[in-house]
Design an enzyme around this catalytic site. Structure first.
Site, PDB file in Angstrom:
ATOM      1  N   LYS A 196      14.971  -6.359   4.937  1.00 42.67           N
ATOM      2  CA  LYS A 196      15.334  -5.340   5.935  1.00 42.67           C
ATOM      3  C   LYS A 196      16.711  -5.569   6.550  1.00 42.67           C
ATOM      4  O   LYS A 196      17.481  -4.622   6.731  1.00 42.67           O
ATOM      5  CB  LYS A 196      14.269  -5.269   7.027  1.00 42.67           C
ATOM      6  CG  LYS A 196      12.939  -4.692   6.549  1.00 42.67           C
ATOM      7  CD  LYS A 196      11.946  -4.577   7.693  1.00 42.67           C
ATOM      8  CE  LYS A 196      10.641  -3.987   7.218  1.00 42.67           C
ATOM      9  NZ  LYS A 196       9.683  -3.787   8.329  1.00 42.67           N
ATOM     10  N   LEU A 233       0.818  -1.212   0.000  1.00 42.39           N
ATOM     11  CA  LEU A 233       0.000   0.000   0.000  1.00 42.39           C
ATOM     12  C   LEU A 233       0.853   1.264   0.000  1.00 42.39           C
ATOM     13  O   LEU A 233       0.319   2.372  -0.048  1.00 42.39           O
ATOM     14  CB  LEU A 233      -0.909   0.011   1.236  1.00 42.39           C
ATOM     15  CG  LEU A 233      -1.913  -1.135   1.357  1.00 42.39           C
ATOM     16  CD1 LEU A 233      -2.671  -1.031   2.680  1.00 42.39           C
ATOM     17  CD2 LEU A 233      -2.886  -1.131   0.191  1.00 42.39           C
ATOM     18  N   SER A 234       2.164   1.100   0.043  1.00 45.43           N
ATOM     19  CA  SER A 234       3.054   2.256   0.170  1.00 45.43           C
ATOM     20  C   SER A 234       2.879   3.308  -0.925  1.00 45.43           C
ATOM     21  O   SER A 234       2.879   4.510  -0.621  1.00 45.43           O
ATOM     22  CB  SER A 234       4.515   1.792   0.222  1.00 45.43           C
ATOM     23  OG  SER A 234       4.765   1.083   1.413  1.00 45.43           O
ATOM     24  N   ASN A 238      14.562  -0.040   7.076  1.00 52.50           N
ATOM     25  CA  ASN A 238      13.357   0.054   6.246  1.00 52.50           C
ATOM     26  C   ASN A 238      13.319   1.341   5.431  1.00 52.50           C
ATOM     27  O   ASN A 238      12.398   1.552   4.650  1.00 52.50           O
ATOM     28  CB  ASN A 238      12.086  -0.068   7.101  1.00 52.50           C
ATOM     29  CG  ASN A 238      11.719   1.217   7.821  1.00 52.50           C
ATOM     30  OD1 ASN A 238      12.580   2.045   8.113  1.00 52.50           O
ATOM     31  ND2 ASN A 238      10.442   1.381   8.124  1.00 52.50           N
ATOM     32  N   SER A 295      11.301  -7.753  11.942  1.00 49.82           N
ATOM     33  CA  SER A 295      10.218  -6.900  12.440  1.00 49.82           C
ATOM     34  C   SER A 295      10.357  -6.663  13.936  1.00 49.82           C
ATOM     35  O   SER A 295      10.190  -5.540  14.422  1.00 49.82           O
ATOM     36  CB  SER A 295       8.861  -7.538  12.126  1.00 49.82           C
ATOM     37  OG  SER A 295       8.638  -7.596  10.735  1.00 49.82           O
ATOM     38  N   ASP A 318      21.396   5.343  14.515  1.00 50.91           N
ATOM     39  CA  ASP A 318      21.523   4.615  15.780  1.00 50.91           C
ATOM     40  C   ASP A 318      20.425   3.569  15.925  1.00 50.91           C
ATOM     41  O   ASP A 318      20.680   2.432  16.332  1.00 50.91           O
ATOM     42  CB  ASP A 318      21.469   5.589  16.962  1.00 50.91           C
ATOM     43  CG  ASP A 318      22.725   6.445  17.066  1.00 50.91           C
ATOM     44  OD1 ASP A 318      23.752   6.055  16.463  1.00 50.91           O
ATOM     45  OD2 ASP A 318      22.674   7.490  17.737  1.00 50.91           O
TER      46      ASP A 318
END
EC number: 1.1.1.25
Length: 279
Positions: A68, A18-19, A89, A133, A80
Site C-alpha cells: 500500500k 476474498l476480493s 489501496n 493500515s 487527497d
C-alpha cells in the site's frame, strides 16, 4: 452485450484474498461483466507487475499488504485521502498510461462503524498500529472529530512521525492525537479500541488500556471465520460491541468498485449476506 472490465488485486500473500468473490457479487448486483484476478508479487517486482497489468488492458486494481505504501510512490496523482494516508489501496487509470492512487480503507471503516451503531464523534479512541493500515483509517477517523485519539505503537518514534505528518497537513490539532508506546500508559477511559496491526494473524495478544468506558466497543481490522484474539480480549475485558473487519472489507471494496465502474454504489448488504453464507 457489455464488454468485460479487467480488474485485479496485488498482494503477498494473496491466495487467501476474498476480493475476487466480493467484486464478482458486486458485478452480479449491477449486471456488470468483469474479470477480477489475484496477482502475487514481491516489493522488487511490484512496479513492473502493475505497469504490465495496465499496459495489457487493466482497468482498475486493488492493492493490499505489503504494497500500500509502495503503491503511493508509483502513481501519477494521489487523491487527497491517499496523500493524507501515505498509502494506496485503489489504482485507477486515466489518460495515456497515467494512474490515480486512492485509498478507500478509511471510508470503508467509517461506513461499517456507522452500520454497527458505533459513534466516533466526541469519543476517546485507541488505535493500535502506525503502519499502512493505520494511515488509511486515521485521517477519516479524525474527520469524525473524536475527543481524543491515542495512537499506540511499540515504536513510539514511528507513531510520532505519523502524528507530525498529520499536524503538518493541518488535519489535527496538536492535542487531538496522543502517542503511547503501550496502551498501559493511557490514563483515561477509552470508548472505542481499533486494532490496525497484524497481531491477530499470528495470535498475538495486545496490552489493553487499564480503563475502559462503561459502553466500550472494539474493532479489529483483521477478519476470520472465528473471533480474532483481539476480539476475544475485548470480550473478556467487558466490551459489549466487538467486531472484526469483514464489514470494512466489503465497504472499502464497494468504494473501489464505484470508482472504477461509476454509477451507484453496489448493494453491500446483499454481498455481506452472500459472503457470510458457507459456499
Amino acid at each position: 452485450m457489455k464488454s468485460v472490465t479487467s480488474l485485479g488485486v496485488f498482494g503477498n500473500p494473496i491466495a487467501h484474498s476474498l476480493s475476487p468473490r466480493i467484486h464478482a457479487l458486486f458485478a452480479q448486483t449491477r449486471q456488470d461483466s468483469i474479470n477480477y484476478q489475484r496477482y502475487l508479487s514481491t516489493p522488487g517486482h511490484f512496479p513492473r507487475r502493475v505497469a504490465e497489468f495496465f499496459r495489457h488492458g487493466g482497468q482498475g486494481a486493488n492493492v493490499t499488504l505489503p504494497f500500500k505504501q509502495q503503491a503511493a510512490s508509483l502513481v501519477t496523482k494521489l487523491s487527497d485521502r491517499a496523500r493524507l494516508a501515505g498509502a494506496v489501496n485503489t489504482l485507477i487509470p486515466y489518460g495515456n498510461g497515467l494512474l490515480l492512487g486512492d485509498n478507500t480503507d478509511g471510508e470503508g471503516l467509517i461506513i461499517d462503524l456507522k452500520n454497527k451503531g458505533l459513534n466516533v464523534s466526541e469519543r476517546s479512541l485507541a488505535v493500535f498500529g502506525a503502519g499502512g493500515s493505520a494511515r488509511g483509517i486515521i485521517p477519516l477517523l479524525l474527520e469524525q472529530k473524536p475527543r481524543c485519539l491515542y495512537l499506540v505503537n511499540r515504536t513510539a518514534k514511528k507513531a510520532e512521525m505519523l502524528k507530525s505528518q498529520l499536524e503538518t497537513l493541518g488535519l489535527v490539532a496538536a492535542n487531538r492525537i496522543q502517542v503511547r508506546s503501550s496502551a498501559s500508559e493511557i490514563d483515561e477511559p477509552i470508548d472505542l479500541l481499533i486494532n490496525a496491526t497484524s497481531s491477530s494473524l499470528n495470535g498475538q495478544r495486545l496490552t489493553l488500556p487499564p480503563l475502559l468506558s462503561e459502553n466500550a466497543s472494539g474493532y479489529d481490522l483483521m477478519y476470520a471465520d472465528q473471533p480474532t484474539v483481539f476480539m476475544e480480549q475485548l470480550t473478556q475485558a467487558g466490551c459489549k460491541n466487538v467486531s472484526d473487519g469483514f464489514g470494512m472489507l466489503i465497504e472499502q471494496a464497494a468504494s473501489s468498485y464505484q470508482l472504477w465502474m461509476g454509477d451507484e454504489r453496489p448493494d453491500t448488504a446483499f454481498v455481506m449476506a452472500e459472503m457470510r453464507t458457507p459456499s
